[in-house]
Enzyme design. Structure first.
Site, PDB file in Angstrom:
ATOM      1  N   GLN A  35       0.091   1.527   5.643  1.00 52.27           N
ATOM      2  CA  GLN A  35       0.210   0.995   4.269  1.00 52.27           C
ATOM      3  C   GLN A  35       0.277  -0.532   4.337  1.00 52.27           C
ATOM      4  OE1 GLN A  35       3.641   0.840   1.020  1.00 52.27           O
ATOM      5  NE2 GLN A  35       2.961   2.936   1.333  1.00 52.27           N
TER       6      GLN A  35
ATOM      7  N   TYR B 160      14.206   0.388  -2.091  1.00 48.26           N
ATOM      8  CA  TYR B 160      13.910   0.182  -3.513  1.00 48.26           C
ATOM      9  C   TYR B 160      15.113   0.583  -4.393  1.00 48.26           C
ATOM     10  CZ  TYR B 160       9.036   0.028  -1.810  1.00 48.26           C
ATOM     11  OH  TYR B 160       7.872  -0.256  -1.118  1.00 48.26           O
TER      12      TYR B 160
ATOM     13  N   ASP C 278       5.142   6.681  -3.996  1.00 51.84           N
ATOM     14  CA  ASP C 278       5.494   5.790  -2.906  1.00 51.84           C
ATOM     15  C   ASP C 278       6.903   5.249  -3.118  1.00 51.84           C
ATOM     16  OD1 ASP C 278       4.646   4.262  -0.491  1.00 51.84           O
ATOM     17  OD2 ASP C 278       5.401   2.655  -1.772  1.00 51.84           O
TER      18      ASP C 278
HETATM   19  N1  LIG Z   1       5.104  -1.275   2.381  1.00 47.32           N
HETATM   20  C1  LIG Z   1       5.400  -2.425   1.832  1.00 47.32           C
HETATM   21  O1  LIG Z   1       5.793  -3.394   2.505  1.00 47.32           O
HETATM   22  C2  LIG Z   1       5.232  -2.583   0.357  1.00 47.32           C
HETATM   23  C3  LIG Z   1       5.308  -3.865  -0.208  1.00 47.32           C
HETATM   24  C4  LIG Z   1       5.104  -3.997  -1.579  1.00 47.32           C
HETATM   25  C5  LIG Z   1       4.833  -2.881  -2.358  1.00 47.32           C
HETATM   26  N2  LIG Z   1       4.784  -1.638  -1.788  1.00 47.32           N
HETATM   27  C6  LIG Z   1       4.509  -0.429  -2.614  1.00 47.32           C
HETATM   28  O2  LIG Z   1       3.302  -0.641  -3.347  1.00 47.32           O
HETATM   29  C7  LIG Z   1       3.568  -0.449  -4.736  1.00 47.32           C
HETATM   30  C8  LIG Z   1       2.635  -1.297  -5.569  1.00 47.32           C
HETATM   31  O3  LIG Z   1       2.794  -2.679  -5.314  1.00 47.32           O
HETATM   32  P1  LIG Z   1       3.604  -3.680  -6.281  1.00 47.32           P
HETATM   33  O4  LIG Z   1       4.578  -2.900  -7.082  1.00 47.32           O
HETATM   34  O5  LIG Z   1       4.119  -4.763  -5.448  1.00 47.32           O
HETATM   35  O6  LIG Z   1       2.486  -4.314  -7.200  1.00 47.32           O
HETATM   36  P2  LIG Z   1       1.288  -3.780  -8.128  1.00 47.32           P
HETATM   37  O7  LIG Z   1       1.246  -2.300  -8.184  1.00 47.32           O
HETATM   38  O8  LIG Z   1       0.084  -4.513  -7.676  1.00 47.32           O
HETATM   39  O9  LIG Z   1       1.681  -4.396  -9.543  1.00 47.32           O
HETATM   40  C9  LIG Z   1       2.757  -3.902 -10.290  1.00 47.32           C
HETATM   41  C10 LIG Z   1       2.870  -4.767 -11.552  1.00 47.32           C
HETATM   42  O10 LIG Z   1       1.689  -4.609 -12.359  1.00 47.32           O
HETATM   43  C11 LIG Z   1       2.041  -4.149 -13.659  1.00 47.32           C
HETATM   44  N3  LIG Z   1       0.993  -3.182 -14.059  1.00 47.32           N
HETATM   45  C12 LIG Z   1       0.828  -1.916 -13.626  1.00 47.32           C
HETATM   46  N4  LIG Z   1      -0.258  -1.350 -14.182  1.00 47.32           N
HETATM   47  C13 LIG Z   1      -0.791  -2.273 -15.009  1.00 47.32           C
HETATM   48  C14 LIG Z   1      -1.908  -2.280 -15.892  1.00 47.32           C
HETATM   49  N5  LIG Z   1      -2.694  -1.209 -16.003  1.00 47.32           N
HETATM   50  N6  LIG Z   1      -2.164  -3.414 -16.604  1.00 47.32           N
HETATM   51  C15 LIG Z   1      -1.368  -4.507 -16.475  1.00 47.32           C
HETATM   52  N7  LIG Z   1      -0.302  -4.553 -15.648  1.00 47.32           N
HETATM   53  C16 LIG Z   1      -0.003  -3.450 -14.928  1.00 47.32           C
HETATM   54  C17 LIG Z   1       3.410  -3.515 -13.513  1.00 47.32           C
HETATM   55  O11 LIG Z   1       4.147  -3.638 -14.716  1.00 47.32           O
HETATM   56  P3  LIG Z   1       5.003  -2.437 -15.419  1.00 47.32           P
HETATM   57  O12 LIG Z   1       5.670  -1.636 -14.353  1.00 47.32           O
HETATM   58  O13 LIG Z   1       5.965  -3.211 -16.250  1.00 47.32           O
HETATM   59  O14 LIG Z   1       4.018  -1.638 -16.235  1.00 47.32           O
HETATM   60  C18 LIG Z   1       4.032  -4.390 -12.414  1.00 47.32           C
HETATM   61  O15 LIG Z   1       4.546  -5.589 -12.959  1.00 47.32           O
HETATM   62  C19 LIG Z   1       5.061  -0.816  -4.851  1.00 47.32           C
HETATM   63  O16 LIG Z   1       5.625  -0.413  -6.072  1.00 47.32           O
HETATM   64  C20 LIG Z   1       5.603  -0.132  -3.634  1.00 47.32           C
HETATM   65  O17 LIG Z   1       5.720   1.265  -3.867  1.00 47.32           O
HETATM   66  C21 LIG Z   1       4.953  -1.488  -0.443  1.00 47.32           C
END
Ligand SMILES: NC(=O)c1ccc[n+]([C@@H]2O[C@H](COP(=O)([O-])OP(=O)(O)OC[C@H]3O[C@@H](n4cnc5c(N)ncnc54)[C@H](OP(=O)(O)O)[C@@H]3O)[C@@H](O)[C@H]2O)c1
Length: 262
Positions: free
Chosen positions: A136, A40, A35
């Protein structure tokens, strides 16, 4: 609905220096869905990671589902830091995106952060050439999105859960929630694995982000156990309609999606 691999790697806040390695690691571990987004600021490095695994012969491009989201180079802001709204109808934007499919530049189209009224409007658009294959949206046990998920699934639009782990935990710690921790303990899994499995069992695609090899691995090891009905009910019971991604600088936009419940 099966076009999109059920677990993908999120890349928001994955710094350019880290993300190519994360992508390579993920491909080695079996991830086939990435994704990404222009905003980004790391898409070229994601591409470098993908390219190097294709060159090594580990994966073929056609086995990968790569998501991008268009973005303007400089989003115009007013003196209060609010996005200056555009009058463009998203139906017109959709037509321009449909042209990209016709031209062979993209394979499928989707939407993000659409509420049910916006999705309905798009699906009812006269002359619609391509339906969105996914919406999404933010989704986790504190924002279970039941109504919107039901709405999308009834219309054959899949749902992709972003921020499934609660993000980088600014004040909210889903991974530390006692209900989630207890379920994790019972299954000898981590809280993150419970949160990811929760989405899979609701037929929701899920895109946890990590740049940490051990977590990238952990987050895809979610196909060897099953949450019980009671586990699912307990997780759904944590809902508090808590939206973590609210995009405050876009609140004045005519299409701001979060003024209605779902
Ligand atoms: N369409 C939209 O508007 C939108 C908005 C927000 C996000 N997104 C997409 O959705 C993806 C996911 O959401 P997000 O990045 O906001 O949050 P998330 O995936 O809920 O959380 C990511 C965080 O959790 C940590 N993490 C990952 N796996 C873990 C585990 N097994 N144990 C403990 N901590 C863990 C990561 O740290 P480390 O990386 O340091 O391991 C990072 O700090 C984004 O990266 C993006 O691609 C889309």
């Amino acid at each position: 609905m099966d076009i999109i691999p059920r677990v993908g790697l999120g890349t928001w806040k994955a710094s350019p220096g880290e993300v190519a390695n994360a992508v390579m690691e993920a491909i080695n571990l079996g991830y086939r869905h990435f994704d990404c987004a222009y905003l980004y600021h790391n898409e070229s490095e994601v591409g470098m990671g993908i390219n190097s695994k294709i060159k090594e012969g580990v994966v073929k491009r056609e086995e990968l589902f790569v998501v991008s989201k268009p973005g303007e180079k400089d989003v115009p802001l007013d003196c209060n830091g609010m996005v200056i709204p555009s009058n463009t109808s998203f139906l017109d934007t959709w037509e321009a995106m449909e042209d990209l499919v016709i031209e062979g530049l993209v394979k499928h189209l989707g939407v993000s952060n659409f509420n049910h009224e916006q999705l309905e409007k798009l699906l009812n658009k006269p002359g619609l050439r391509f339906k969105p294959i996914t919406n999404q949206i933010e989704c986790h046990p504190y924002l279970t999105q039941k109504n919107l998920i039901d709405f999308c699934h009834k219309r054959n639009v899949s749902v992709t859960a972003y921020r499934p782990l609660g993000g980088s935990r600014d004040g909210v710690d889903l991974l530390d929630d006692i209900v989630i921790r207890n379920i994790a303990k019972k299954h000898a899994k981590s809280s993150a694995q419970i949160l990811i499995r929760f989405q899979i069992q609701r037929n929701v695609i899920v895109i946890p982000k990590s740049v940490t090899p051990s977590r990238i691995k952990e987050n895809i090891q979610v196909f060897d156990f099953e949450l019980t009905e009671k586990d699912m009910e307990e997780l759904l019971g944590l809902n508090k309609n808590l939206r973590l991604a609210t995009f405050p600088s876009t609140e004045n936009h005519k299409d701001y999606p979060f003024h209605i419940e779902y």
